[in-house]
Design a protein around this motif. Structure first.
Motif, PDB file in Angstrom:
ATOM      1  N   ARG A 136       0.819  -1.206   0.000  1.00  0.00           N
ATOM      2  CA  ARG A 136       0.000   0.000   0.000  1.00  0.00           C
ATOM      3  C   ARG A 136       0.859   1.266   0.000  1.00  0.00           C
ATOM      4  NH1 ARG A 136      -5.544  -0.725   3.350  1.00  0.00           N
ATOM      5  NH2 ARG A 136      -5.773   1.338   2.440  1.00  0.00           N
ATOM      6  N   LEU A 137       2.039   1.206   0.601  1.00  0.00           N
ATOM      7  CA  LEU A 137       2.959   2.338   0.469  1.00  0.00           C
ATOM      8  C   LEU A 137       3.337   2.539  -0.995  1.00  0.00           C
ATOM      9  CD1 LEU A 137       5.408   1.738   3.462  1.00  0.00           C
ATOM     10  CD2 LEU A 137       3.881   3.697   3.205  1.00  0.00           C
ATOM     11  N   ARG A 138       3.649   1.450  -1.672  1.00  0.00           N
ATOM     12  CA  ARG A 138       4.103   1.531  -3.062  1.00  0.00           C
ATOM     13  C   ARG A 138       3.008   2.027  -4.001  1.00  0.00           C
ATOM     14  NH1 ARG A 138       8.848  -1.596  -4.357  1.00  0.00           N
ATOM     15  NH2 ARG A 138       7.990  -1.870  -6.442  1.00  0.00           N
ATOM     16  N   GLN A 154      13.844  -3.362  -0.631  1.00  0.00           N
ATOM     17  CA  GLN A 154      12.977  -2.473  -1.409  1.00  0.00           C
ATOM     18  C   GLN A 154      13.527  -1.061  -1.282  1.00  0.00           C
ATOM     19  OE1 GLN A 154       9.020  -3.239  -1.765  1.00  0.00           O
ATOM     20  NE2 GLN A 154       9.000  -5.192  -0.713  1.00  0.00           N
ATOM     21  N   SER A 155      14.347  -0.675  -2.272  1.00  0.00           N
ATOM     22  CA  SER A 155      15.022   0.625  -2.175  1.00  0.00           C
ATOM     23  C   SER A 155      14.046   1.792  -2.202  1.00  0.00           C
ATOM     24  CB  SER A 155      16.037   0.773  -3.320  1.00  0.00           C
ATOM     25  OG  SER A 155      15.393   0.679  -4.579  1.00  0.00           O
ATOM     26  N   ALA A 273       7.639   2.326   8.251  1.00  0.00           N
ATOM     27  CA  ALA A 273       8.130   2.363   6.877  1.00  0.00           C
ATOM     28  C   ALA A 273       7.386   3.439   6.102  1.00  0.00           C
ATOM     29  CB  ALA A 273       7.948   0.998   6.212  1.00  0.00           C
ATOM     30  N   TRP A 274       8.059   3.991   5.112  1.00  0.00           N
ATOM     31  CA  TRP A 274       7.482   5.058   4.296  1.00  0.00           C
ATOM     32  C   TRP A 274       8.203   5.060   2.949  1.00  0.00           C
ATOM     33  CZ3 TRP A 274      10.758   5.492   8.357  1.00  0.00           C
ATOM     34  CH2 TRP A 274      12.003   6.103   8.126  1.00  0.00           C
TER      35      TRP A 274
END
Length: 304
Positions: A136-138, A154-155, A273-274
């Motif tokens: 969902r962040l992506r 996940q860079s 995470a963000w």
């Protein structure tokens, strides 16, 4: 094409129901339908398949959705930049969390945001595990996620450790080991296990597997449960045992005992995470505040 048309499109695409989307947008259903028709006319293709029973995205609608998220995010960034120039940080920050795992961390951060950043509106989304949070962040549907670490290579996603919790066994109160001061994981090798999903989406499940593998056995998982409190409830019902982080000890239901492990210590690492890029000023302010409210524990290195 207008930004409000895309906002209407995203609401219908996520809800797949015109009534719920209209309620979410605080408007009547008829104007919403007219807005979607204007957008479809502007683009020249239908975006939804509609019938009396269901609404679904067409291939064109599916292709448009990630682009719509991007446009709306850019509008939000531009708005936030202009507001930041006025000296006050305004905006909305959408925070996803799993539920029981965050009962010590989320309230502390949310209270601090309301106290110190009163112009930031919080939108809290519950029952989101680590895997779903990263997804969902992506795709731009949340801004910040409480996750189990690590989140993988996940860079485009940044993360920071906020707590490291010792793992321990949870057993029914009538279990032979329930009242021991500590136990070895190997003593549970013949028990049925309850576990969070083992599809790679749950950091807690991965920590449980690490504990058992280190003790020389693969747990016999009789049921996977996505809600951590329901997992504890099933333990209380005598359906099996599990291994969970110590921060759940304070919310155990009646009939469950948390027992420390005397093996080599295994920890559950909690973090936030963000997205690495495309920050709003509101998210930057929340991340800065979180550094103070939920500092990284100095005795633990960030897991990789």
């Amino acid at each position: 094409m207008e930004a409000r048309w895309l906002e209407a499109f995203v609401a219908v695409a996520e809800e797949l129901h015109f009534g719920r989307a209209a309620q979410r947008l605080h408007m009547a259903q008829s104007p919403l339908s007219q807005t979607i028709r204007r957008l479809e006319t502007s683009i020249g293709v239908p975006l939804f398949d509609r019938n009396t029973r269901s609404v679904s995205l067409t291939a064109a609608g599916t292709a448009l959705l990630p682009m719509a998220y991007r446009v709306l995010r850019d509008v939000s960034l531009a708005t936030a930049a202009a507001q930041a120039a006025s000296g006050r940080v305004r905006g909305t920050v959408r925070i996803a969390f799993s539920g029981a795992f965050n009962h010590l961390t989320l309230p502390a951060l949310a209270r601090a945001i309301r106290r110190e950043l009163p112009d930031i509106e919080l939108e809290l989304i519950s029952r989101v595990n680590t895997g779903e949070g990263v997804t969902r962040l992506r795709n731009g549907t949340i801004d910040l996620a409480f996750v189990g670490l690590p989140v993988g290579s996940q860079s485009v996603v940044s993360s920071r450790l906020i707590s490291a919790m010792e793992m321990g066994a949870v057993v029914p109160e009538d279990h032979p080991l329930a009242h021991e001061p500590s136990i070895s994981v190997s003593q549970l090798a013949e028990d049925d296990f309850l576990c969070m999903p083992t599809d790679g989406s749950s950091a807690m499940a991965e920590a449980l597997m690490r504990c058992c593998t280190a003790a020389g056995f693969r747990p016999r998982v009789v049921q996977e449960i996505s809600d951590p409190y329901m997992l504890l409830t099933f333990v209380a019902a005598g359906m099996g045992v599990s291994i969970v982080a110590k921060d759940l000890e304070s919310i155990l239901p009646r009939g469950v005992h948390w027992v420390p492990l005397n093996d080599q210590e295994v920890y559950m690492y909690h973090g936030i995470a963000w997205m690495t890029e495309d920050h709003t000023a509101a998210l930057d302010a929340v991340l800065e505040l979180a550094e103070r409210i939920l500092p990284t524990p100095t005795q633990h290195a960030a897991p990789r």
